[in-house]
Design an enzyme around this catalytic site. Sequence first.
Site, PDB file in Angstrom:
ATOM      1  N   SER A 179      33.956  44.630  42.615  1.00  0.00           N
ATOM      2  CA  SER A 179      32.786  43.762  42.753  1.00  0.00           C
ATOM      3  C   SER A 179      31.652  44.562  43.370  1.00  0.00           C
ATOM      4  O   SER A 179      31.841  45.214  44.407  1.00  0.00           O
ATOM      5  CB  SER A 179      33.121  42.561  43.636  1.00  0.00           C
ATOM      6  OG  SER A 179      31.973  41.779  43.889  1.00  0.00           O
ATOM      7  N   THR A 214      25.267  39.980  26.767  1.00  0.00           N
ATOM      8  CA  THR A 214      24.480  41.193  26.937  1.00  0.00           C
ATOM      9  C   THR A 214      24.722  41.795  28.317  1.00  0.00           C
ATOM     10  O   THR A 214      24.709  41.089  29.326  1.00  0.00           O
ATOM     11  CB  THR A 214      22.986  40.886  26.772  1.00  0.00           C
ATOM     12  OG1 THR A 214      22.768  40.334  25.469  1.00  0.00           O
ATOM     13  CG2 THR A 214      22.141  42.141  26.937  1.00  0.00           C
ATOM     14  N   CYS A 301      35.994  23.975  54.093  1.00  0.00           N
ATOM     15  CA  CYS A 301      35.494  22.615  54.332  1.00  0.00           C
ATOM     16  C   CYS A 301      35.217  21.940  52.994  1.00  0.00           C
ATOM     17  O   CYS A 301      34.591  22.516  52.120  1.00  0.00           O
ATOM     18  CB  CYS A 301      34.214  22.646  55.151  1.00  0.00           C
ATOM     19  SG  CYS A 301      34.441  23.217  56.840  1.00  0.00           S
TER      20      CYS A 301
END
Length: 358
Positions: A179, A214, A301
């Site tokens: 990432s 793309t 939460c």
Amino acid sequence: MYLDHAATTPMLPQAREAMIEGMLRWANPSSPHAEGRAARAALEDARARIKEALGWQGQVIFTSGASEALGIAMRLAKGGRRWRSSVEHDAVLRAAPDAGVLPVNGEWDVDYNALADALAVGDRPVIAIQWVNPETGKVQPVEHYAPMIAEGGGVMVTDASQMFALNRFPREGDLIVLSAHKLGGPIGVGALLVGDLALLDAPGGQEFGYRGGTENLPGVLGFAAAVEAWQARRVGLPDMDRHEARVDMFRTLKSYGGQQLMGYGETVSNISAIAMPGLSAAAQLVRFDLKGFAVSAGSACASGTLKQSRVLQAFGVDAEVASRTIRVSTGWSTTAEDIRAFIDHWIDIAADAGSRAA
């Protein structure tokens, strides 16, 4: 003071400059005209640079992020039943909701016996094991699992999204997920590193036919610049002052009743799950935010109700302790002064919670 780098890291200047260059190359990399060919050349150059920086001999498939890369790996890998560790990212659960679950043991490592049982089925299982857990910083010993999975005829998917806190790249695995925004690159771009493209079915589209859409050229160029900065050791690794400040943090918070959740074995230096006595994680987040600190919860939460984190539960953390746990994560822009300021405010908040309880 930003202490939520495990969620996303501020962009490096090198990545911003590379993205500006990418924005000037406005053409579609798949177009056959001169402008398109120039964009394609820049894209392929970035791909080659990432491979060189990581020492990766296989292929790199660019994606919109780690979640998409995990989806491609779990859905398109050629093999039999899908398996995942109990502490994987939610993207793995979404991509393979019926996957078998491999529990972790008392030391927070994926259970070897459960892994052996999954391999014993003999249908070329696809097995996802996350390298660094983003909630606790626990590092799975993937270097031990990889040969076991290979010998058992399986396909290993390694989520290495949080790897950049370490000074090595986990080449163990057939399909490795990265990432960009976890290491100072832009949001919206990631990669699936593939040891052999024959491992994947190709549904068609861009990126060698493995992913439609793309390519995000500015994002890819920013990604490449961030990876090169990491490889050059300019980011990610703690300097001595910051390391000493973190040691002080653990020692000091423990003396005030704080508890660090980390299991056994190796952990990364930049992610800490810390339970505060007497105050819920939600209340802590509000108080830290009011004092100018960005941290996150070790518990999720939903609908205004604090629920125990699925991951902390899988690690065997007591529900009451999990409900008081926040995550503090540092990165390239964090200073020792930031950490020491956090310590001071943590003590103040804990003391105030203690006086209210009394």
